[in-house]
Design a protein around this motif. Structure first.
Motif, PDB file in Angstrom:
ATOM      1  N   PRO A  52       0.814  -1.223   0.000  1.00 46.14           N
ATOM      2  CA  PRO A  52       0.000   0.000   0.000  1.00 46.14           C
ATOM      3  C   PRO A  52       0.852   1.279   0.000  1.00 46.14           C
ATOM      4  N   GLU A  53       1.957   1.251   0.683  1.00 47.03           N
ATOM      5  CA  GLU A  53       2.842   2.420   0.725  1.00 47.03           C
ATOM      6  C   GLU A  53       3.455   2.687  -0.646  1.00 47.03           C
ATOM      7  N   GLU A  54       3.890   1.623  -1.323  1.00 45.53           N
ATOM      8  CA  GLU A  54       4.465   1.774  -2.660  1.00 45.53           C
ATOM      9  C   GLU A  54       3.418   2.282  -3.655  1.00 45.53           C
ATOM     10  N   LEU A  55       2.221   1.755  -3.544  1.00 44.06           N
ATOM     11  CA  LEU A  55       1.143   2.213  -4.408  1.00 44.06           C
ATOM     12  C   LEU A  55       0.860   3.685  -4.178  1.00 44.06           C
ATOM     13  N   ALA A  56       0.848   4.121  -2.930  1.00 41.48           N
ATOM     14  CA  ALA A  56       0.628   5.537  -2.615  1.00 41.48           C
ATOM     15  C   ALA A  56       1.720   6.402  -3.239  1.00 41.48           C
ATOM     16  N   GLN A  57       2.956   5.926  -3.230  1.00 41.29           N
ATOM     17  CA  GLN A  57       4.059   6.673  -3.838  1.00 41.29           C
ATOM     18  C   GLN A  57       3.877   6.775  -5.351  1.00 41.29           C
ATOM     19  N   VAL A  58       3.476   5.694  -5.975  1.00 42.32           N
ATOM     20  CA  VAL A  58       3.252   5.695  -7.426  1.00 42.32           C
ATOM     21  C   VAL A  58       2.133   6.672  -7.791  1.00 42.32           C
ATOM     22  N   ALA A  62       2.444   9.989 -10.024  1.00 40.83           N
ATOM     23  CA  ALA A  62       1.663  10.077 -11.257  1.00 40.83           C
ATOM     24  C   ALA A  62       0.762  11.302 -11.277  1.00 40.83           C
ATOM     25  N   LYS A  63       0.329  11.761 -10.118  1.00 36.96           N
ATOM     26  CA  LYS A  63      -0.526  12.943 -10.073  1.00 36.96           C
ATOM     27  C   LYS A  63       0.186  14.171 -10.626  1.00 36.96           C
ATOM     28  N   ASN A  64       1.476  14.252 -10.439  1.00 33.97           N
ATOM     29  CA  ASN A  64       2.235  15.448 -10.815  1.00 33.97           C
ATOM     30  C   ASN A  64       3.102  15.284 -12.048  1.00 33.97           C
ATOM     31  N   ARG A  65       3.214  14.096 -12.565  1.00 31.98           N
ATOM     32  CA  ARG A  65       4.143  13.864 -13.678  1.00 31.98           C
ATOM     33  C   ARG A  65       3.514  13.017 -14.774  1.00 31.98           C
ATOM     34  N   PRO A  67       4.809  10.648 -18.343  1.00 31.91           N
ATOM     35  CA  PRO A  67       6.031   9.976 -18.802  1.00 31.91           C
ATOM     36  C   PRO A  67       7.001  10.996 -19.394  1.00 31.91           C
ATOM     37  N   GLY A  68       8.242  10.850 -19.088  1.00 29.34           N
ATOM     38  CA  GLY A  68       9.244  11.797 -19.555  1.00 29.34           C
ATOM     39  C   GLY A  68       9.536  12.855 -18.513  1.00 29.34           C
ATOM     40  N   ASN A  69       8.990  12.688 -17.314  1.00 21.16           N
ATOM     41  CA  ASN A  69       9.255  13.584 -16.194  1.00 21.16           C
ATOM     42  C   ASN A  69       8.818  15.016 -16.470  1.00 21.16           C
ATOM     43  N   VAL A  70       7.699  15.192 -17.188  1.00 20.70           N
ATOM     44  CA  VAL A  70       7.163  16.513 -17.496  1.00 20.70           C
ATOM     45  C   VAL A  70       5.978  16.774 -16.575  1.00 20.70           C
ATOM     46  N   PRO A  71       5.979  17.907 -15.867  1.00 21.36           N
ATOM     47  CA  PRO A  71       4.829  18.192 -15.002  1.00 21.36           C
ATOM     48  C   PRO A  71       3.544  18.320 -15.809  1.00 21.36           C
ATOM     49  N   ILE A  72       2.453  17.824 -15.269  1.00 17.25           N
ATOM     50  CA  ILE A  72       1.164  17.889 -15.957  1.00 17.25           C
ATOM     51  C   ILE A  72       0.759  19.336 -16.194  1.00 17.25           C
ATOM     52  N   THR A  73       1.003  20.218 -15.246  1.00 14.03           N
ATOM     53  CA  THR A  73       0.589  21.614 -15.391  1.00 14.03           C
ATOM     54  C   THR A  73       1.258  22.269 -16.587  1.00 14.03           C
ATOM     55  N   ALA A  74       2.523  21.950 -16.837  1.00 16.55           N
ATOM     56  CA  ALA A  74       3.209  22.521 -17.991  1.00 16.55           C
ATOM     57  C   ALA A  74       2.572  22.041 -19.286  1.00 16.55           C
ATOM     58  N   THR A  75       2.201  20.804 -19.341  1.00 14.77           N
ATOM     59  CA  THR A  75       1.586  20.246 -20.540  1.00 14.77           C
ATOM     60  C   THR A  75       0.216  20.868 -20.785  1.00 14.77           C
ATOM     61  N   THR A  76      -0.576  21.024 -19.746  1.00 15.89           N
ATOM     62  CA  THR A  76      -1.907  21.587 -19.927  1.00 15.89           C
ATOM     63  C   THR A  76      -1.835  23.056 -20.309  1.00 15.89           C
ATOM     64  N   GLU A  77      -0.851  23.780 -19.792  1.00 18.92           N
ATOM     65  CA  GLU A  77      -0.697  25.185 -20.171  1.00 18.92           C
ATOM     66  C   GLU A  77      -0.287  25.300 -21.635  1.00 18.92           C
ATOM     67  N   ASP A  78       0.600  24.418 -22.101  1.00 14.72           N
ATOM     68  CA  ASP A  78       0.987  24.420 -23.517  1.00 14.72           C
ATOM     69  C   ASP A  78      -0.215  24.128 -24.393  1.00 14.72           C
ATOM     70  N   SER A  79      -1.027  23.165 -23.988  1.00 19.53           N
ATOM     71  CA  SER A  79      -2.218  22.811 -24.764  1.00 19.53           C
ATOM     72  C   SER A  79      -3.192  23.966 -24.798  1.00 19.53           C
ATOM     73  N   LYS A  80      -3.331  24.672 -23.675  1.00 17.63           N
ATOM     74  CA  LYS A  80      -4.247  25.801 -23.598  1.00 17.63           C
ATOM     75  C   LYS A  80      -3.788  26.913 -24.544  1.00 17.63           C
ATOM     76  N   GLU A  81      -2.471  27.151 -24.604  1.00 25.30           N
ATOM     77  CA  GLU A  81      -1.952  28.180 -25.502  1.00 25.30           C
ATOM     78  C   GLU A  81      -2.220  27.811 -26.957  1.00 25.30           C
ATOM     79  N   GLU A  82      -2.064  26.533 -27.312  1.00 25.09           N
ATOM     80  CA  GLU A  82      -2.324  26.092 -28.670  1.00 25.09           C
ATOM     81  C   GLU A  82      -3.785  26.285 -29.028  1.00 25.09           C
ATOM     82  N   ILE A  83      -4.667  26.008 -28.108  1.00 28.73           N
ATOM     83  CA  ILE A  83      -6.105  26.162 -28.355  1.00 28.73           C
ATOM     84  C   ILE A  83      -6.431  27.646 -28.516  1.00 28.73           C
ATOM     85  N   ASP A  84      -5.830  28.505 -27.683  1.00 23.53           N
ATOM     86  CA  ASP A  84      -6.091  29.941 -27.786  1.00 23.53           C
ATOM     87  C   ASP A  84      -5.624  30.506 -29.131  1.00 23.53           C
TER      88      ASP A  84
END
Length: 86
Positions: A52-58, A62-65, A67-84
């Motif tokens: 359970p502890e390992e699962l909590a760590q995963v 995953a909530k913040n990253r 694949p490729g160690n890119v923060p989710i917030t950076a990706t969503t902001e890039d997508s938002k700029e493309e849409i705008d």
């Protein structure tokens, strides 16, 4: 004239019965889908043999990253700029 009203009332009753059947079918399928999703997640966790502890760590990672160690917030902001720009 009364025959037309009777036919419309009969059609309405038939439609209500079908709606009730479909509403029940939708509830059944939503429950079945949720159960299957839970089963798949359970099977994945069991196959990974995580504590359970390992699962909590995963999950925390995953909530913040992505694949490729890119923060989710950076990706969503890039997508938002493309849409705008469109």
């Amino acid at each position: 004239m009364a025959q037309r009203l009777d036919k419309i009332k009969a059609d309405l009753e038939t439609a209500k019965e079908k709606r009730a059947w479909w509403d029940n079918r939708i509830r059944y399928l939503e429950k079945k889908l949720a159960d299957e999703e839970k089963t798949i997640v359970h099977d994945i966790v069991k196959a990974a043999d995580l504590t359970p502890e390992e699962l909590a760590q995963v999950i925390a990672y995953a909530k913040n990253r992505l694949p490729g160690n890119v923060p989710i917030t950076a990706t969503t902001e890039d997508s938002k700029e493309e849409i705008d720009e469109e």
